[in-house]
Write a protein that holds these residues in place. Structure first.
Motif, PDB file in Angstrom:
ATOM      1  N   HIS A  71     -75.540-115.953 -24.607  1.00  0.00           N
ATOM      2  CA  HIS A  71     -75.887-116.195 -26.013  1.00  0.00           C
ATOM      3  C   HIS A  71     -77.028-117.208 -26.006  1.00  0.00           C
ATOM      4  O   HIS A  71     -77.482-117.635 -24.931  1.00  0.00           O
ATOM      5  CB  HIS A  71     -74.684-116.750 -26.784  1.00  0.00           C
ATOM      6  CG  HIS A  71     -74.141-118.023 -26.200  1.00  0.00           C
ATOM      7  ND1 HIS A  71     -74.578-119.270 -26.572  1.00  0.00           N
ATOM      8  CD2 HIS A  71     -73.206-118.245 -25.224  1.00  0.00           C
ATOM      9  CE1 HIS A  71     -73.940-120.197 -25.880  1.00  0.00           C
ATOM     10  NE2 HIS A  71     -73.111-119.606 -25.040  1.00  0.00           N
ATOM     11  N   ASN A 120     -72.874-121.228 -31.407  1.00  0.00           N
ATOM     12  CA  ASN A 120     -72.446-119.908 -31.866  1.00  0.00           C
ATOM     13  C   ASN A 120     -72.611-118.864 -30.763  1.00  0.00           C
ATOM     14  O   ASN A 120     -73.617-118.840 -30.064  1.00  0.00           O
ATOM     15  CB  ASN A 120     -73.265-119.478 -33.088  1.00  0.00           C
ATOM     16  CG  ASN A 120     -73.092-120.424 -34.256  1.00  0.00           C
ATOM     17  OD1 ASN A 120     -72.004-120.951 -34.471  1.00  0.00           O
ATOM     18  ND2 ASN A 120     -74.160-120.647 -35.014  1.00  0.00           N
ATOM     19  N   LYS A 130     -71.147-114.544 -29.931  1.00  0.00           N
ATOM     20  CA  LYS A 130     -70.316-113.417 -30.337  1.00  0.00           C
ATOM     21  C   LYS A 130     -70.354-112.348 -29.252  1.00  0.00           C
ATOM     22  O   LYS A 130     -71.283-112.289 -28.437  1.00  0.00           O
ATOM     23  CB  LYS A 130     -70.789-112.841 -31.672  1.00  0.00           C
ATOM     24  CG  LYS A 130     -72.195-112.282 -31.647  1.00  0.00           C
ATOM     25  CD  LYS A 130     -72.575-111.713 -33.016  1.00  0.00           C
ATOM     26  CE  LYS A 130     -73.988-111.107 -32.970  1.00  0.00           C
ATOM     27  NZ  LYS A 130     -74.366-110.524 -34.285  1.00  0.00           N
ATOM     28  N   LEU A 131     -69.353-111.502 -29.268  1.00  0.00           N
ATOM     29  CA  LEU A 131     -69.297-110.424 -28.295  1.00  0.00           C
ATOM     30  C   LEU A 131     -70.401-109.409 -28.577  1.00  0.00           C
ATOM     31  O   LEU A 131     -70.718-109.132 -29.734  1.00  0.00           O
ATOM     32  CB  LEU A 131     -67.928-109.735 -28.350  1.00  0.00           C
ATOM     33  CG  LEU A 131     -66.720-110.558 -27.925  1.00  0.00           C
ATOM     34  CD1 LEU A 131     -65.446-109.746 -28.093  1.00  0.00           C
ATOM     35  CD2 LEU A 131     -66.856-111.022 -26.484  1.00  0.00           C
ATOM     36  N   LEU A 173     -66.146-122.346 -26.755  1.00  0.00           N
ATOM     37  CA  LEU A 173     -67.350-121.593 -26.418  1.00  0.00           C
ATOM     38  C   LEU A 173     -67.239-120.986 -25.028  1.00  0.00           C
ATOM     39  O   LEU A 173     -67.639-119.834 -24.807  1.00  0.00           O
ATOM     40  CB  LEU A 173     -68.578-122.502 -26.506  1.00  0.00           C
ATOM     41  CG  LEU A 173     -69.934-121.829 -26.269  1.00  0.00           C
ATOM     42  CD1 LEU A 173     -70.139-120.642 -27.206  1.00  0.00           C
ATOM     43  CD2 LEU A 173     -71.060-122.842 -26.431  1.00  0.00           C
ATOM     44  N   GLU A 230     -64.568-120.005 -23.592  1.00  0.00           N
ATOM     45  CA  GLU A 230     -63.670-118.846 -23.706  1.00  0.00           C
ATOM     46  C   GLU A 230     -64.426-117.611 -24.195  1.00  0.00           C
ATOM     47  O   GLU A 230     -64.234-116.506 -23.680  1.00  0.00           O
ATOM     48  CB  GLU A 230     -62.510-119.174 -24.649  1.00  0.00           C
ATOM     49  CG  GLU A 230     -61.481-120.112 -24.044  1.00  0.00           C
ATOM     50  CD  GLU A 230     -60.276-120.326 -24.951  1.00  0.00           C
ATOM     51  OE1 GLU A 230     -60.479-120.481 -26.180  1.00  0.00           O
ATOM     52  OE2 GLU A 230     -59.145-120.333 -24.435  1.00  0.00           O
ATOM     53  N   ILE A 231     -65.306-117.803 -25.182  1.00  0.00           N
ATOM     54  CA  ILE A 231     -66.097-116.676 -25.678  1.00  0.00           C
ATOM     55  C   ILE A 231     -67.048-116.185 -24.594  1.00  0.00           C
ATOM     56  O   ILE A 231     -67.224-114.972 -24.397  1.00  0.00           O
ATOM     57  CB  ILE A 231     -66.876-117.071 -26.942  1.00  0.00           C
ATOM     58  CG1 ILE A 231     -65.916-117.419 -28.070  1.00  0.00           C
ATOM     59  CG2 ILE A 231     -67.802-115.936 -27.384  1.00  0.00           C
ATOM     60  CD1 ILE A 231     -66.598-117.979 -29.307  1.00  0.00           C
ATOM     61  N   GLU A 232     -67.665-117.111 -23.884  1.00  0.00           N
ATOM     62  CA  GLU A 232     -68.586-116.731 -22.805  1.00  0.00           C
ATOM     63  C   GLU A 232     -67.876-115.896 -21.750  1.00  0.00           C
ATOM     64  O   GLU A 232     -68.427-114.913 -21.232  1.00  0.00           O
ATOM     65  CB  GLU A 232     -69.197-117.980 -22.179  1.00  0.00           C
ATOM     66  CG  GLU A 232     -70.160-118.712 -23.098  1.00  0.00           C
ATOM     67  CD  GLU A 232     -70.678-120.021 -22.537  1.00  0.00           C
ATOM     68  OE1 GLU A 232     -71.710-120.504 -23.025  1.00  0.00           O
ATOM     69  OE2 GLU A 232     -70.045-120.553 -21.600  1.00  0.00           O
ATOM     70  N   LYS A 248     -65.307-113.984 -22.254  1.00  0.00           N
ATOM     71  CA  LYS A 248     -65.047-112.668 -22.842  1.00  0.00           C
ATOM     72  C   LYS A 248     -66.306-111.803 -22.828  1.00  0.00           C
ATOM     73  O   LYS A 248     -66.232-110.590 -22.600  1.00  0.00           O
ATOM     74  CB  LYS A 248     -64.528-112.834 -24.267  1.00  0.00           C
ATOM     75  CG  LYS A 248     -63.121-113.401 -24.351  1.00  0.00           C
ATOM     76  CD  LYS A 248     -62.680-113.599 -25.797  1.00  0.00           C
ATOM     77  CE  LYS A 248     -61.286-114.194 -25.870  1.00  0.00           C
ATOM     78  NZ  LYS A 248     -60.865-114.452 -27.277  1.00  0.00           N
TER      79      LYS A 248
END
Length: 279
Positions: A27, A33, A35-36, A83, A85-87, A89
Protein backbone atom coordinates in the motif's frame (compact mmCIF):
# COMPACT_ATOMS: atom_id res chain seq x y z
CA UNK A 1 8.54 -1.88 -7.96
CA UNK A 2 5.71 0.65 -8.41
CA UNK A 3 2.13 -0.49 -7.78
CA UNK A 4 0.25 2.65 -8.82
CA UNK A 5 -2.72 1.50 -10.89
CA UNK A 6 -2.54 -2.06 -9.64
CA UNK A 7 -0.28 -4.93 -8.67
CA UNK A 8 -0.69 -6.54 -12.09
CA UNK A 9 2.01 -4.29 -13.59
CA UNK A 10 4.74 -5.61 -11.30
CA UNK A 11 5.76 -8.91 -12.96
CA UNK A 12 6.00 -7.43 -16.47
CA UNK A 13 7.90 -4.32 -15.40
CA UNK A 14 10.30 -6.37 -13.28
CA UNK A 15 11.36 -8.34 -16.34
CA UNK A 16 11.40 -5.24 -18.57
CA UNK A 17 14.09 -3.59 -16.44
CA UNK A 18 16.19 -6.76 -16.34
CA UNK A 19 15.08 -8.19 -13.01
CA UNK A 20 13.97 -11.63 -11.90
CA UNK A 21 13.16 -10.72 -8.28
CA UNK A 22 11.09 -7.88 -6.89
CA UNK A 23 9.91 -6.06 -3.80
CA UNK A 24 6.70 -4.06 -3.46
CA UNK A 25 4.91 -2.09 -0.80
CA UNK A 26 1.45 -3.55 -0.16
CA UNK A 27 0.00 0.00 0.00
CA UNK A 28 1.16 3.61 0.15
CA UNK A 29 4.02 3.26 2.66
CA UNK A 30 3.55 6.75 4.09
CA UNK A 31 -0.08 6.24 5.07
CA UNK A 32 -1.90 4.25 7.73
CA UNK A 33 -4.62 3.29 5.26
CA UNK A 34 -4.48 -0.04 3.44
CA UNK A 35 -7.01 -2.29 1.77
CA UNK A 36 -7.05 -5.68 0.14
CA UNK A 37 -6.54 -5.68 -3.64
CA UNK A 38 -9.55 -6.50 -5.78
CA UNK A 39 -9.86 -10.00 -7.14
CA UNK A 40 -9.26 -9.04 -10.78
CA UNK A 41 -5.96 -7.34 -9.92
CA UNK A 42 -4.88 -10.40 -7.95
CA UNK A 43 -5.71 -12.74 -10.84
CA UNK A 44 -3.69 -10.66 -13.31
CA UNK A 45 -0.79 -10.40 -10.87
CA UNK A 46 -0.63 -14.17 -10.35
CA UNK A 47 -0.92 -14.76 -14.10
CA UNK A 48 1.94 -12.32 -14.67
CA UNK A 49 4.15 -14.13 -12.16
CA UNK A 50 3.57 -17.36 -14.09
CA UNK A 51 3.82 -15.78 -17.55
CA UNK A 52 7.20 -14.20 -16.81
CA UNK A 53 8.44 -17.29 -14.96
CA UNK A 54 9.16 -15.49 -11.68
CA UNK A 55 10.14 -17.57 -8.68
CA UNK A 56 7.70 -17.05 -5.76
CA UNK A 57 10.68 -17.36 -3.39
CA UNK A 58 12.07 -14.18 -4.99
CA UNK A 59 8.98 -12.04 -4.25
CA UNK A 60 9.01 -9.72 -1.25
CA UNK A 61 6.65 -7.22 0.37
CA UNK A 62 8.00 -4.37 2.51
CA UNK A 63 5.93 -3.07 5.43
CA UNK A 64 4.92 0.59 5.49
CA UNK A 65 7.22 3.26 6.92
CA UNK A 66 4.84 4.24 9.73
CA UNK A 67 4.77 0.80 11.35
CA UNK A 68 6.63 0.73 14.69
CA UNK A 69 5.82 -2.39 16.68
CA UNK A 70 8.51 -1.48 19.25
CA UNK A 71 6.74 1.77 20.12
CA UNK A 72 6.04 2.41 23.84
CA UNK A 73 3.05 4.53 22.78
CA UNK A 74 -0.05 2.35 22.96
CA UNK A 75 -1.92 4.16 20.18
CA UNK A 76 0.99 3.88 17.73
CA UNK A 77 1.65 0.26 18.70
CA UNK A 78 -2.01 -0.69 18.18
CA UNK A 79 -2.20 1.13 14.82
CA UNK A 80 1.04 -0.56 13.77
CA UNK A 81 -0.26 -4.01 14.67
CA UNK A 82 -3.55 -3.38 12.85
CA UNK A 83 -1.72 -2.21 9.71
CA UNK A 84 0.71 -5.12 9.87
CA UNK A 85 -2.26 -7.51 10.01
CA UNK A 86 -3.71 -5.97 6.84
CA UNK A 87 -0.32 -6.12 5.13
CA UNK A 88 -0.08 -9.82 5.90
CA UNK A 89 -3.55 -10.38 4.44
CA UNK A 90 -2.51 -8.53 1.27
CA UNK A 91 0.59 -10.73 1.01
CA UNK A 92 -1.50 -13.85 1.48
CA UNK A 93 -3.99 -12.81 -1.18
CA UNK A 94 -1.22 -12.08 -3.70
CA UNK A 95 0.59 -15.31 -2.86
CA UNK A 96 3.67 -13.48 -1.55
CA UNK A 97 5.29 -15.54 1.18
CA UNK A 98 7.59 -12.93 2.75
CA UNK A 99 6.83 -9.61 4.46
CA UNK A 100 9.88 -7.54 5.36
CA UNK A 101 9.75 -5.27 8.43
CA UNK A 102 12.08 -3.01 10.37
CA UNK A 103 11.94 -4.28 13.97
CA UNK A 104 11.18 -0.76 15.21
CA UNK A 105 12.36 1.92 17.63
CA UNK A 106 11.96 1.88 21.42
CA UNK A 107 11.97 5.73 21.43
CA UNK A 108 14.12 5.91 24.53
CA UNK A 109 12.29 3.30 26.62
CA UNK A 110 15.13 0.81 26.29
CA UNK A 111 16.03 -2.25 24.24
CA UNK A 112 14.37 -4.81 26.51
CA UNK A 113 11.01 -3.03 26.53
CA UNK A 114 11.14 -2.56 22.76
CA UNK A 115 11.96 -6.20 22.08
CA UNK A 116 9.06 -7.32 24.27
CA UNK A 117 6.68 -5.06 22.31
CA UNK A 118 8.01 -6.39 19.00
CA UNK A 119 7.53 -10.02 20.02
CA UNK A 120 4.05 -9.31 21.40
CA UNK A 121 3.04 -7.77 18.07
CA UNK A 122 4.55 -10.57 15.99
CA UNK A 123 2.82 -13.22 18.08
CA UNK A 124 -0.52 -11.51 17.52
CA UNK A 125 -0.28 -11.02 13.76
CA UNK A 126 1.33 -14.38 13.02
CA UNK A 127 -1.37 -16.20 14.93
CA UNK A 128 -4.05 -14.66 12.72
CA UNK A 129 -2.31 -15.14 9.34
CA UNK A 130 -0.41 -18.37 9.12
CA UNK A 131 0.84 -18.44 5.50
CA UNK A 132 3.09 -15.38 5.61
CA UNK A 133 6.65 -15.30 6.95
CA UNK A 134 8.10 -12.20 8.62
CA UNK A 135 11.62 -11.09 7.68
CA UNK A 136 13.44 -8.84 10.15
CA UNK A 137 15.65 -6.28 8.40
CA UNK A 138 18.86 -5.01 9.97
CA UNK A 139 19.01 -1.28 10.70
CA UNK A 140 21.45 1.36 11.95
CA UNK A 141 21.80 2.34 15.60
CA UNK A 142 20.20 5.78 15.35
CA UNK A 143 16.93 6.85 17.00
CA UNK A 144 16.48 3.97 19.43
CA UNK A 145 16.39 1.45 16.59
CA UNK A 146 16.34 -2.24 17.42
CA UNK A 147 17.95 -4.70 15.02
CA UNK A 148 21.38 -3.20 14.37
CA UNK A 149 23.02 -6.43 15.54
CA UNK A 150 22.01 -10.07 15.52
CA UNK A 151 21.99 -10.56 19.27
CA UNK A 152 18.94 -8.28 19.26
CA UNK A 153 17.40 -10.37 16.49
CA UNK A 154 18.00 -13.50 18.56
CA UNK A 155 16.19 -12.01 21.54
CA UNK A 156 13.18 -11.15 19.37
CA UNK A 157 13.01 -14.62 17.84
CA UNK A 158 13.32 -16.34 21.20
CA UNK A 159 10.21 -14.53 22.43
CA UNK A 160 8.18 -15.41 19.34
CA UNK A 161 5.64 -18.23 19.29
CA UNK A 162 6.26 -18.94 15.60
CA UNK A 163 10.06 -18.84 15.25
CA UNK A 164 9.99 -21.14 12.23
CA UNK A 165 8.26 -18.35 10.26
CA UNK A 166 10.76 -15.60 11.09
CA UNK A 167 13.69 -14.93 8.80
CA UNK A 168 16.10 -12.13 7.96
CA UNK A 169 16.84 -9.62 5.24
CA UNK A 170 20.33 -8.13 5.20
CA UNK A 171 20.48 -4.56 3.91
CA UNK A 172 23.97 -3.74 2.65
CA UNK A 173 23.69 0.03 3.23
CA UNK A 174 22.26 -0.40 6.74
CA UNK A 175 24.86 -3.03 7.58
CA UNK A 176 27.78 -0.99 6.24
CA UNK A 177 26.59 2.14 8.03
CA UNK A 178 26.13 0.08 11.22
CA UNK A 179 29.78 -1.03 11.08
CA UNK A 180 29.74 -4.33 9.16
CA UNK A 181 32.54 -4.08 6.60
CA UNK A 182 31.07 -5.99 3.68
CA UNK A 183 33.75 -4.71 1.30
CA UNK A 184 36.26 -7.30 2.53
CA UNK A 185 36.10 -11.09 2.52
CA UNK A 186 37.01 -11.15 6.21
CA UNK A 187 34.27 -8.67 7.06
CA UNK A 188 31.66 -10.71 5.22
CA UNK A 189 32.88 -13.87 6.93
CA UNK A 190 32.52 -12.23 10.36
CA UNK A 191 29.00 -11.03 9.49
CA UNK A 192 27.82 -14.45 8.34
CA UNK A 193 29.42 -16.14 11.35
CA UNK A 194 27.58 -13.73 13.66
CA UNK A 195 24.27 -14.47 11.94
CA UNK A 196 24.86 -18.22 12.07
CA UNK A 197 25.97 -18.21 15.71
CA UNK A 198 23.05 -16.10 16.96
CA UNK A 199 20.01 -17.04 14.86
CA UNK A 200 21.14 -19.52 12.19
CA UNK A 201 22.30 -18.71 8.68
CA UNK A 202 19.28 -20.56 7.27
CA UNK A 203 17.11 -17.62 8.36
CA UNK A 204 18.81 -15.29 5.86
CA UNK A 205 16.39 -15.10 2.91
CA UNK A 206 17.02 -11.83 1.00
CA UNK A 207 19.67 -9.19 0.41
CA UNK A 208 18.71 -5.52 0.03
CA UNK A 209 21.51 -4.54 -2.34
CA UNK A 210 22.24 -0.84 -1.86
CA UNK A 211 25.33 1.32 -2.02
CA UNK A 212 25.82 3.86 0.79
CA UNK A 213 26.31 7.62 0.73
CA UNK A 214 28.22 7.46 4.02
CA UNK A 215 31.33 5.91 5.51
CA UNK A 216 31.60 2.59 7.33
CA UNK A 217 30.03 2.83 10.81
CA UNK A 218 28.44 6.23 10.18
CA UNK A 219 25.00 5.12 11.49
CA UNK A 220 23.43 7.37 8.82
CA UNK A 221 21.30 5.07 6.58
CA UNK A 222 21.35 6.89 3.24
CA UNK A 223 21.13 4.68 0.17
CA UNK A 224 23.09 5.36 -3.02
CA UNK A 225 22.92 3.93 -6.51
CA UNK A 226 25.12 0.94 -7.28
CA UNK A 227 28.78 1.90 -7.70
CA UNK A 228 28.25 5.55 -6.77
CA UNK A 229 28.77 5.23 -3.03
CA UNK A 230 31.30 4.18 -0.42
CA UNK A 231 30.74 0.44 -0.95
CA UNK A 232 31.43 0.88 -4.66
CA UNK A 233 31.77 -1.63 -7.46
CA UNK A 234 34.92 -3.10 -5.92
CA UNK A 235 33.07 -3.75 -2.66
CA UNK A 236 30.10 -5.16 -4.58
CA UNK A 237 32.41 -7.62 -6.34
CA UNK A 238 33.77 -8.85 -3.01
CA UNK A 239 30.25 -9.17 -1.64
CA UNK A 240 28.87 -11.09 -4.61
CA UNK A 241 31.92 -13.36 -4.63
CA UNK A 242 30.68 -14.87 -1.38
CA UNK A 243 28.77 -18.07 -2.15
CA UNK A 244 26.15 -17.58 0.56
CA UNK A 245 25.37 -14.00 -0.48
CA UNK A 246 25.30 -14.84 -4.18
CA UNK A 247 22.83 -17.67 -3.58
CA UNK A 248 20.16 -15.25 -2.26
CA UNK A 249 17.71 -13.04 -4.16
CA UNK A 250 19.02 -9.47 -4.46
CA UNK A 251 16.58 -6.54 -4.11
CA UNK A 252 17.56 -2.98 -5.06
CA UNK A 253 16.36 -0.09 -2.91
CA UNK A 254 18.47 2.52 -4.65
CA UNK A 255 17.33 6.06 -5.52
CA UNK A 256 15.19 6.57 -8.62
CA UNK A 257 12.48 4.71 -10.47
CA UNK A 258 12.39 1.98 -13.11
CA UNK A 259 14.94 3.60 -15.49
CA UNK A 260 17.48 4.12 -12.70
CA UNK A 261 16.87 0.64 -11.35
CA UNK A 262 17.46 -0.79 -14.83
CA UNK A 263 20.86 0.94 -14.84
CA UNK A 264 21.68 -0.46 -11.40
CA UNK A 265 20.63 -3.97 -12.46
CA UNK A 266 22.93 -3.70 -15.49
CA UNK A 267 25.84 -2.72 -13.22
CA UNK A 268 25.15 -5.66 -10.89
CA UNK A 269 25.06 -8.04 -13.86
CA UNK A 270 28.38 -6.71 -15.15
CA UNK A 271 30.00 -7.39 -11.78
CA UNK A 272 28.30 -10.79 -11.62
CA UNK A 273 29.62 -11.66 -15.09
CA UNK A 274 33.16 -10.78 -14.02
CA UNK A 275 32.87 -13.29 -11.19
CA UNK A 276 30.72 -16.10 -12.58
CA UNK A 277 30.28 -15.58 -16.28
CA UNK A 278 27.01 -14.58 -17.96
CA UNK A 279 24.16 -13.87 -15.48
Amino acid sequence: MPIGGGFERVPRETVEIGGNAFQIFPHNPRQWNAKLPDNEDVVHFIRGVKKFNLNPEFMLCHSGYLVNIASPKDDIWEKSVALLEIEMKICAKLGIKYLNIHPGSHLGEGEEAGIERIAKALNKVMKNEKSVHILLENVTMKGGNIGYNYEQMRKIIELCEYPERIGLTFDTCHGFDAGYDITTSEGIKKLLEEIDKTVGIERLKFIHLNDSKNELGSQKDRHENIGNGTIGLAGLKVLLSNEIISSLPLILETPGDNPEHAEDIAKVKLVWNEIYGKA
